[in-house]
Motif scaffolding. Structure first.
Motif, PDB file in Angstrom:
ATOM      1  N   ASP A 109       0.840  -1.203   0.000  1.00 48.30           N
ATOM      2  CA  ASP A 109       0.000   0.000   0.000  1.00 48.30           C
ATOM      3  C   ASP A 109       0.873   1.251   0.000  1.00 48.30           C
ATOM      4  OD1 ASP A 109      -1.832   1.967   0.282  1.00 48.30           O
ATOM      5  OD2 ASP A 109      -2.729   1.203   2.141  1.00 48.30           O
ATOM      6  N   ALA A 110       0.983   1.874  -1.176  1.00 48.11           N
ATOM      7  CA  ALA A 110       1.838   3.059  -1.314  1.00 48.11           C
ATOM      8  C   ALA A 110       1.276   4.270  -0.582  1.00 48.11           C
ATOM      9  CB  ALA A 110       2.061   3.385  -2.790  1.00 48.11           C
ATOM     10  N   SER A 111       0.001   4.201  -0.149  1.00 50.50           N
ATOM     11  CA  SER A 111      -0.559   5.346   0.599  1.00 50.50           C
ATOM     12  C   SER A 111       0.087   5.442   1.977  1.00 50.50           C
ATOM     13  CB  SER A 111      -2.082   5.217   0.728  1.00 50.50           C
ATOM     14  OG  SER A 111      -2.417   4.250   1.710  1.00 50.50           O
TER      15      SER A 111
ATOM     16  N   VAL B  31       9.605  -0.014  -3.838  1.00 51.74           N
ATOM     17  CA  VAL B  31       8.932   1.215  -4.275  1.00 51.74           C
ATOM     18  C   VAL B  31       9.486   2.373  -3.443  1.00 51.74           C
ATOM     19  CG1 VAL B  31       6.712   2.386  -4.511  1.00 51.74           C
ATOM     20  CG2 VAL B  31       6.844  -0.112  -4.788  1.00 51.74           C
ATOM     21  N   HIS B  32      10.003   3.392  -4.120  1.00 55.69           N
ATOM     22  CA  HIS B  32      10.500   4.595  -3.440  1.00 55.69           C
ATOM     23  C   HIS B  32       9.560   5.747  -3.764  1.00 55.69           C
ATOM     24  CE1 HIS B  32      14.025   2.011  -4.074  1.00 55.69           C
ATOM     25  NE2 HIS B  32      14.707   2.688  -3.177  1.00 55.69           N
ATOM     26  N   LYS B  33       9.144   6.486  -2.744  1.00 51.74           N
ATOM     27  CA  LYS B  33       8.292   7.653  -2.994  1.00 51.74           C
ATOM     28  C   LYS B  33       9.147   8.920  -3.010  1.00 51.74           C
ATOM     29  CE  LYS B  33       4.222  10.197  -1.488  1.00 51.74           C
ATOM     30  NZ  LYS B  33       3.025  10.192  -0.634  1.00 51.74           N
TER      31      LYS B  33
ATOM     32  N   VAL C  91       7.054  10.840   1.690  1.00 52.91           N
ATOM     33  CA  VAL C  91       8.136  11.231   0.787  1.00 52.91           C
ATOM     34  C   VAL C  91       9.461  10.884   1.473  1.00 52.91           C
ATOM     35  CG1 VAL C  91       9.303  13.181  -0.339  1.00 52.91           C
ATOM     36  CG2 VAL C  91       6.796  13.031  -0.344  1.00 52.91           C
ATOM     37  N   GLY C  92      10.336  10.191   0.751  1.00 48.65           N
ATOM     38  CA  GLY C  92      11.604   9.788   1.351  1.00 48.65           C
ATOM     39  C   GLY C  92      11.579   8.394   1.942  1.00 48.65           C
ATOM     40  N   GLN C  93      10.456   7.692   1.735  1.00 48.70           N
ATOM     41  CA  GLN C  93      10.335   6.347   2.300  1.00 48.70           C
ATOM     42  C   GLN C  93      10.212   5.318   1.175  1.00 48.70           C
ATOM     43  OE1 GLN C  93       6.956   5.888   4.893  1.00 48.70           O
ATOM     44  NE2 GLN C  93       7.872   4.167   5.997  1.00 48.70           N
ATOM     45  N   ALA C  94      10.664   4.100   1.464  1.00 53.13           N
ATOM     46  CA  ALA C  94      10.585   3.006   0.487  1.00 53.13           C
ATOM     47  C   ALA C  94       9.844   1.835   1.108  1.00 53.13           C
ATOM     48  CB  ALA C  94      11.984   2.587   0.056  1.00 53.13           C
ATOM     49  N   GLN C  95       9.321   0.954   0.264  1.00 54.05           N
ATOM     50  CA  GLN C  95       8.673  -0.250   0.793  1.00 54.05           C
ATOM     51  C   GLN C  95       8.943  -1.437  -0.130  1.00 54.05           C
ATOM     52  OE1 GLN C  95       4.197   0.423  -1.116  1.00 54.05           O
ATOM     53  NE2 GLN C  95       4.407   0.570   1.077  1.00 54.05           N
TER      54      GLN C  95
END
Lengths: 372, 129
Positions: A76-78, A103-105, A82-86
């Protein structure tokens, strides 16, 4: 060597260092330099440097990026700031894997997927095809970056000498931009594939810059006995940490529940590619087989593809990845077995060159980095 | 790395050091280098009959398993038990770390194997450099 093997910018450096080279997903990559065990131990106890430029980078930009990312990847990219990855994965409609991704935001309208080498073209085509319905622009930046992984308990102290960014402030699976080796706006992510603390940096892929940064990192890590590390150690390190490898623990034939990656799959976030099939698997009571960790109890090394047997010697599954574990000093296995055999403590056997050799199910991961 | 001229070699990368009716057998420097860190040696048993060109055991590195082929026929008279607890001795000095000793059933068999020069040439061709 076939002409078709692709070479990353640091290829001449690896050869100069005397690395043994291997074809990995179509790339001519170093498998080991000084020796796999020494490299593995360097990462567990000091610091190691890996060239992982064969990894791919796909960027999403534009108003529809967030919706595209949510549609194409299972986490869940929500939840990302900003600056976080999953850690996440792209799935087929049947709930099996196209590939796993980080995934990097970068911003609300800007995301980066870091993907595997062997699946680059397939992944990029998949993303383009499935992002078409969204208002976003997808770009393949894979060839623009040399990606270096600096891994191990001394990774921070090594990289800190080369950057103005306060690395202590970057938490695990977060990233920052800063100057590294004089290169401004360099992406520094506290990520990796070793089960250890560490960083991945993304620098321009021209040979001169790549070689300069590679050498400066080695120089900075010299006091910690840094070692250049190949794909051999990368594999044993990730296996000790029970991190999935495409083609082994995840593939187009393995679904999310079987792979044991459901904690990264957020069915409640709404519909996305693969979600309907996975809800059906869930409603049916879960998958029939599961990925488990095995420790070989008797003498013998279980390897990829070997059969797993029950107490009566009947085949019940297959080894996805098996190897000696250099730090744990055990022979370990990730294998798919029926759910009835998934409980830690269950006794099974692995067929090693026609002989059943005793093994037992153990909790995963095999290795967890010590808490500091 | 020099290959001892006293030894003979196989295309499967074993060496044999024959002295009359007895012989020591191990793997070559090239073999240990290709395998990488050796972590496991499966030894034959004393008294086993081994046959020229047939598998008598295996060595395993972290990455791979490799069968051992006997360079000559005979009966196993000794095995290097030290390799069970310290298989890395093969990496350290492959031409000294013998794996088994055999009583040769036909000492003439050894003559047909590769000399050090011929083996070195063979390795060059095989690896392309």
């Amino acid at each position: 060597m076939p002409e078709t093997l692709r070479k990353a910018a640091l290829n001449p450096i690896h050869r100069l260092l005397g690395a043994k080279m291997v074809d990995f997903g179509g790339w001519d990559m170093p498998v080991e330099y000084s020796g796999l065990i020494a490299e593995h131990m360097a990462v567990r106890t000091g610091v190691g440097l890996f060239d992982v430029s064969h990894m791919g980078d796909i960027q999403f930009r534009g108003q529809g990026s967030f919706d595209a990312v949510q549609h194409i990847s299972m986490n869940d990219a929500s939840r990302l700031q900003v600056g976080q990855a999953q850690y996440s994965a792209m799935l087929y409609p049947q709930g099996t894997f196209v590939d796993d991704v980080i995934v990097h935001k970068f911003s609300d309208n800007d995301y980066l997927f870091v993907i595997n080498a062997g699946t680059r073209e397939k992944d990029y085509n998949w993303v383009r095809q499935n992002a078409r319905q969204f208002d976003c622009h997808v770009s393949d930046y894979s060839d623009y970056y040399t990606q270096l992984a600096i891994q191990g308990p001394k990774a921070e102290a090594t990289l800190q000498k080369l950057t103005n960014v306060d690395l202590r402030a970057i938490k695990f699976y977060w990233f920052a931009w800063g100057t590294v080796c004089g290169l401004p706006n360099t992406l520094i992510a506290r990520t990796g594939y070793t089960g250890e603390d560490g960083f991945e940096i993304y620098i321009p892929s021209d040979a001169a810059t790549s070689e300069r940064v590679w050498n400066e990192v080695l120089e900075a890590g010299r006091e910690f006995d840094i070692k250049p590390c190949g794909l051999g150690a990368r594999n044993t390190l990730r296996l000790e940490a029970a991190l999935s490898l495409y083609g082994h623990e995840i593939s187009e034939k393995i679904n999310v529940f079987e792979a044991g990656l459901d904690r990264f799959c957020k069915l409640e976030k709404g519909t996305f590619i693969g979600s309907e099939a996975l809800k059906q698997v869930q409603a049916a009571g879960g998958p029939e087989r599961k990925l488990v960790g095995l420790e070989v109890v008797e003498r013998g090394i279980a390897r990829d593809g070997y059969r797993v047997l029950d107490g009566q010697g009947q085949p019940i599954g297959n080894v996805a990845s098996g190897s000696p574990a250099p730090f744990l000093k055990k022979n370990i296995v990730l294998a798919f077995v029926p759910r009835a055999y998934a409980e830690p403590g269950t006794e099974v056997a692995v067929e090693i060159r026609s002989n059943p050799v005793k093994a037992k199910v153990v909790p995963l991961p095999f290795y967890k980095k010590p808490k500091v | 790395m020099a290959y001892p001229t006293k030894y003979r070699y196989t295309r499967e990368h074993e060496w044999i050091d024959a002295n009359g009716k007895t012989a020591s057998i191990g793997i070559t420097e090239h073999a240990q280098d290709s395998l990488g860190d050796i972590v496991f040696v499966e030894l034959p048993k004393i008294g086993d009959k081994v046959e020229k060109g047939k598998v008598f055991g295996s060595v395993e590195s972290v990455k791979a398993v490799s069968d051992l082929y006997s360079p000559a026929s005979g009966t196993v008279t000794a095995v290097n038990e030290e390799l069970t607890s310290a298989p890395e001795k093969i990496n350290a000095d492959a031409h000294v770390a013998w794996i088994m000793k055999i009583e040769l059933s036909d000492p003439g068999e050894v003559e047909s194997l590769l000399t050090a020069d011929a083996y070195e040439e063979y390795v060059k061709e095989e690896t392309g450099h």
